[in-house]
Scaffold this motif. Structure first.
Motif, PDB file in Angstrom:
ATOM      1  N   ARG A   7       0.834  -1.212   0.000  1.00  0.00           N
ATOM      2  CA  ARG A   7       0.000   0.000   0.000  1.00  0.00           C
ATOM      3  C   ARG A   7       0.866   1.258   0.000  1.00  0.00           C
ATOM      4  O   ARG A   7       0.595   2.216  -0.717  1.00  0.00           O
ATOM      5  CB  ARG A   7      -0.921  -0.010   1.219  1.00  0.00           C
ATOM      6  CG  ARG A   7      -1.859   1.166   1.232  1.00  0.00           C
ATOM      7  CD  ARG A   7      -2.880   1.061   2.321  1.00  0.00           C
ATOM      8  NE  ARG A   7      -3.735   2.235   2.278  1.00  0.00           N
ATOM      9  CZ  ARG A   7      -4.538   2.580   3.242  1.00  0.00           C
ATOM     10  NH1 ARG A   7      -4.637   1.829   4.315  1.00  0.00           N
ATOM     11  NH2 ARG A   7      -5.275   3.657   3.140  1.00  0.00           N
TER      12      ARG A   7
ATOM     13  N   TYR B 111       2.439   1.606  -3.405  1.00  0.00           N
ATOM     14  CA  TYR B 111       1.420   2.060  -4.359  1.00  0.00           C
ATOM     15  C   TYR B 111       1.244   3.577  -4.237  1.00  0.00           C
ATOM     16  O   TYR B 111       1.216   4.290  -5.236  1.00  0.00           O
ATOM     17  CB  TYR B 111       0.092   1.340  -4.108  1.00  0.00           C
ATOM     18  CG  TYR B 111      -1.046   1.940  -4.903  1.00  0.00           C
ATOM     19  CD1 TYR B 111      -1.206   1.616  -6.251  1.00  0.00           C
ATOM     20  CD2 TYR B 111      -1.935   2.830  -4.321  1.00  0.00           C
ATOM     21  CE1 TYR B 111      -2.234   2.180  -6.990  1.00  0.00           C
ATOM     22  CE2 TYR B 111      -2.962   3.394  -5.048  1.00  0.00           C
ATOM     23  CZ  TYR B 111      -3.116   3.072  -6.384  1.00  0.00           C
ATOM     24  OH  TYR B 111      -4.132   3.637  -7.114  1.00  0.00           O
ATOM     25  N   ARG B 112       1.144   4.048  -3.007  1.00  0.00           N
ATOM     26  CA  ARG B 112       0.967   5.483  -2.768  1.00  0.00           C
ATOM     27  C   ARG B 112       2.187   6.261  -3.262  1.00  0.00           C
ATOM     28  O   ARG B 112       2.060   7.324  -3.866  1.00  0.00           O
ATOM     29  CB  ARG B 112       0.726   5.726  -1.281  1.00  0.00           C
ATOM     30  CG  ARG B 112       0.470   7.159  -0.881  1.00  0.00           C
ATOM     31  CD  ARG B 112      -0.948   7.647  -1.134  1.00  0.00           C
ATOM     32  NE  ARG B 112      -1.978   6.838  -0.545  1.00  0.00           N
ATOM     33  CZ  ARG B 112      -2.455   6.964   0.689  1.00  0.00           C
ATOM     34  NH1 ARG B 112      -1.960   7.874   1.483  1.00  0.00           N
ATOM     35  NH2 ARG B 112      -3.411   6.172   1.102  1.00  0.00           N
TER      36      ARG B 112
ATOM     37  N   ASN C 223       4.348   5.332  -5.661  1.00  0.00           N
ATOM     38  CA  ASN C 223       4.339   5.312  -7.126  1.00  0.00           C
ATOM     39  C   ASN C 223       3.351   6.324  -7.688  1.00  0.00           C
ATOM     40  O   ASN C 223       3.630   7.011  -8.674  1.00  0.00           O
ATOM     41  CB  ASN C 223       4.003   3.907  -7.646  1.00  0.00           C
ATOM     42  CG  ASN C 223       5.221   3.031  -7.732  1.00  0.00           C
ATOM     43  OD1 ASN C 223       6.019   3.172  -8.639  1.00  0.00           O
ATOM     44  ND2 ASN C 223       5.371   2.128  -6.772  1.00  0.00           N
ATOM     45  N   LYS C 224       2.197   6.426  -7.076  1.00  0.00           N
ATOM     46  CA  LYS C 224       1.180   7.387  -7.498  1.00  0.00           C
ATOM     47  C   LYS C 224       1.695   8.820  -7.325  1.00  0.00           C
ATOM     48  O   LYS C 224       1.536   9.660  -8.218  1.00  0.00           O
ATOM     49  CB  LYS C 224      -0.097   7.173  -6.679  1.00  0.00           C
ATOM     50  CG  LYS C 224      -1.275   7.987  -7.133  1.00  0.00           C
ATOM     51  CD  LYS C 224      -2.507   7.614  -6.329  1.00  0.00           C
ATOM     52  CE  LYS C 224      -3.661   8.527  -6.718  1.00  0.00           C
ATOM     53  NZ  LYS C 224      -4.855   8.276  -5.916  1.00  0.00           N
ATOM     54  N   ALA C 225       2.352   9.096  -6.198  1.00  0.00           N
ATOM     55  CA  ALA C 225       2.900  10.437  -5.945  1.00  0.00           C
ATOM     56  C   ALA C 225       4.021  10.769  -6.931  1.00  0.00           C
ATOM     57  O   ALA C 225       4.139  11.911  -7.384  1.00  0.00           O
ATOM     58  CB  ALA C 225       3.402  10.523  -4.500  1.00  0.00           C
TER      59      ALA C 225
ATOM     60  N   ALA D 270       4.256   9.721 -10.004  1.00  0.00           N
ATOM     61  CA  ALA D 270       3.593  10.051 -11.272  1.00  0.00           C
ATOM     62  C   ALA D 270       2.952  11.441 -11.213  1.00  0.00           C
ATOM     63  O   ALA D 270       3.058  12.227 -12.168  1.00  0.00           O
ATOM     64  CB  ALA D 270       2.546   8.993 -11.607  1.00  0.00           C
ATOM     65  N   GLU D 271       2.320  11.756 -10.096  1.00  0.00           N
ATOM     66  CA  GLU D 271       1.634  13.049  -9.957  1.00  0.00           C
ATOM     67  C   GLU D 271       2.605  14.227  -9.942  1.00  0.00           C
ATOM     68  O   GLU D 271       2.262  15.323 -10.354  1.00  0.00           O
ATOM     69  CB  GLU D 271       0.784  13.058  -8.679  1.00  0.00           C
ATOM     70  CG  GLU D 271      -0.433  12.167  -8.762  1.00  0.00           C
ATOM     71  CD  GLU D 271      -1.131  11.991  -7.418  1.00  0.00           C
ATOM     72  OE1 GLU D 271      -0.600  12.457  -6.378  1.00  0.00           O
ATOM     73  OE2 GLU D 271      -2.214  11.364  -7.416  1.00  0.00           O
ATOM     74  N   THR D 272       3.825  14.005  -9.470  1.00  0.00           N
ATOM     75  CA  THR D 272       4.804  15.087  -9.374  1.00  0.00           C
ATOM     76  C   THR D 272       5.758  15.127 -10.567  1.00  0.00           C
ATOM     77  O   THR D 272       6.647  15.973 -10.615  1.00  0.00           O
ATOM     78  CB  THR D 272       5.623  14.969  -8.070  1.00  0.00           C
ATOM     79  OG1 THR D 272       6.230  13.679  -8.026  1.00  0.00           O
ATOM     80  CG2 THR D 272       4.739  15.183  -6.852  1.00  0.00           C
TER      81      THR D 272
ATOM     82  N   GLU E 297       8.818  10.603 -12.673  1.00  0.00           N
ATOM     83  CA  GLU E 297       9.083   9.330 -13.330  1.00  0.00           C
ATOM     84  C   GLU E 297      10.338   9.440 -14.172  1.00  0.00           C
ATOM     85  O   GLU E 297      10.750  10.512 -14.563  1.00  0.00           O
ATOM     86  CB  GLU E 297       7.939   8.908 -14.271  1.00  0.00           C
ATOM     87  CG  GLU E 297       6.563   9.015 -13.697  1.00  0.00           C
ATOM     88  CD  GLU E 297       5.832  10.247 -14.200  1.00  0.00           C
ATOM     89  OE1 GLU E 297       6.451  11.330 -14.270  1.00  0.00           O
ATOM     90  OE2 GLU E 297       4.655  10.135 -14.500  1.00  0.00           O
TER      91      GLU E 297
ATOM     92  N   THR F 160       6.083  10.163   2.143  1.00  0.00           N
ATOM     93  CA  THR F 160       5.067   9.122   1.925  1.00  0.00           C
ATOM     94  C   THR F 160       5.149   8.066   3.025  1.00  0.00           C
ATOM     95  O   THR F 160       4.134   7.694   3.624  1.00  0.00           O
ATOM     96  CB  THR F 160       5.238   8.466   0.540  1.00  0.00           C
ATOM     97  OG1 THR F 160       5.124   9.480  -0.465  1.00  0.00           O
ATOM     98  CG2 THR F 160       4.189   7.403   0.303  1.00  0.00           C
TER      99      THR F 160
END
Length: 182
Positions: free
Chosen positions: A9, A12-13, A15-17, A19-21, A24, A70
């Motif tokens: 979890r 996952y959080r 990886n999402k952050a 991508a959002e920032t 990558e 995170t």
């Protein structure tokens, strides 16, 4: 099992952050884009980072800050002490010399600020060893190969002495044991 689910979890959080920032990374090989992703093992995670020479330190430091924040949001504090969370960077292309000079001026460590007003330092090192695997600048594996050969030589010495050279053990059984070992 609970730890594995919790770690999944958090990753996952993270990886999402990432991508959002826009943190990558990717490489282009023969005109094809390949996205780079983290590699994790139990409670360790490694992130490949690509950027021009004049931007790779900032991008890597921003990723370290994002990772710390995170994990901290889940009550887990990452350790940035020497030999723990560190970065191995290879400068290449335009701006390489200036980036190397800047890194030397900062004594190969960059300060960053995380939640709670804490200041941490990300060390940029020439090589890093994790669970016996050595990673070095330039991805040269000479030291790793030598180290692994030594481990194999030492590990196989006892087998050669105790099993493979014994005439009272049948050849079939010795070959079977050798195949199991390899």
């Amino acid at each position: 099992l609970v730890y594995t689910v919790a770690m999944a979890r958090i990753l996952y959080r993270l990886n999402k952050a990432v991508a959002e920032t826009g943190l990558e990374s990717h490489v282009i090989v023969n005109g094809n884009r390949h996205d780079l992703v983290d590699a994790s093992f139990v409670d360790d995670d490694s992130w490949p980072v690509t950027a021009p020479a004049d931007a790779i330190v900032d991008k890597t430091t921003n990723l370290a800050c994002l990772a710390y924040n995170t994990f901290a949001s889940f009550g887990m504090l990452l350790n940035f002490e020497k030999g723990k969370s560190e970065a191995v960077v290879q400068f290449a292309g335009a701006g390489k010399k200036a980036a190397l000079r800047a890194m030397a001026a900062y004594m190969h460590q960059i300060a960053f600020h995380v939640i709670g007003g804490l200041t941490l330092f990300l060390r940029f090192v020439g090589g890093y060893t994790h669970v016996g695997t050595k990673l070095a600048v330039g991805a040269k594996l000479n030291g790793e190969v030598s180290s692994r050969c030594g481990i194999m030589r030492n590990g196989s010495h006892r087998m050669r002495k105790v099993i493979l050279r014994k005439d009272n053990i049948s050849l079939d059984k010795r070959l079977f044991i050798l195949r199991c070992y390899l």
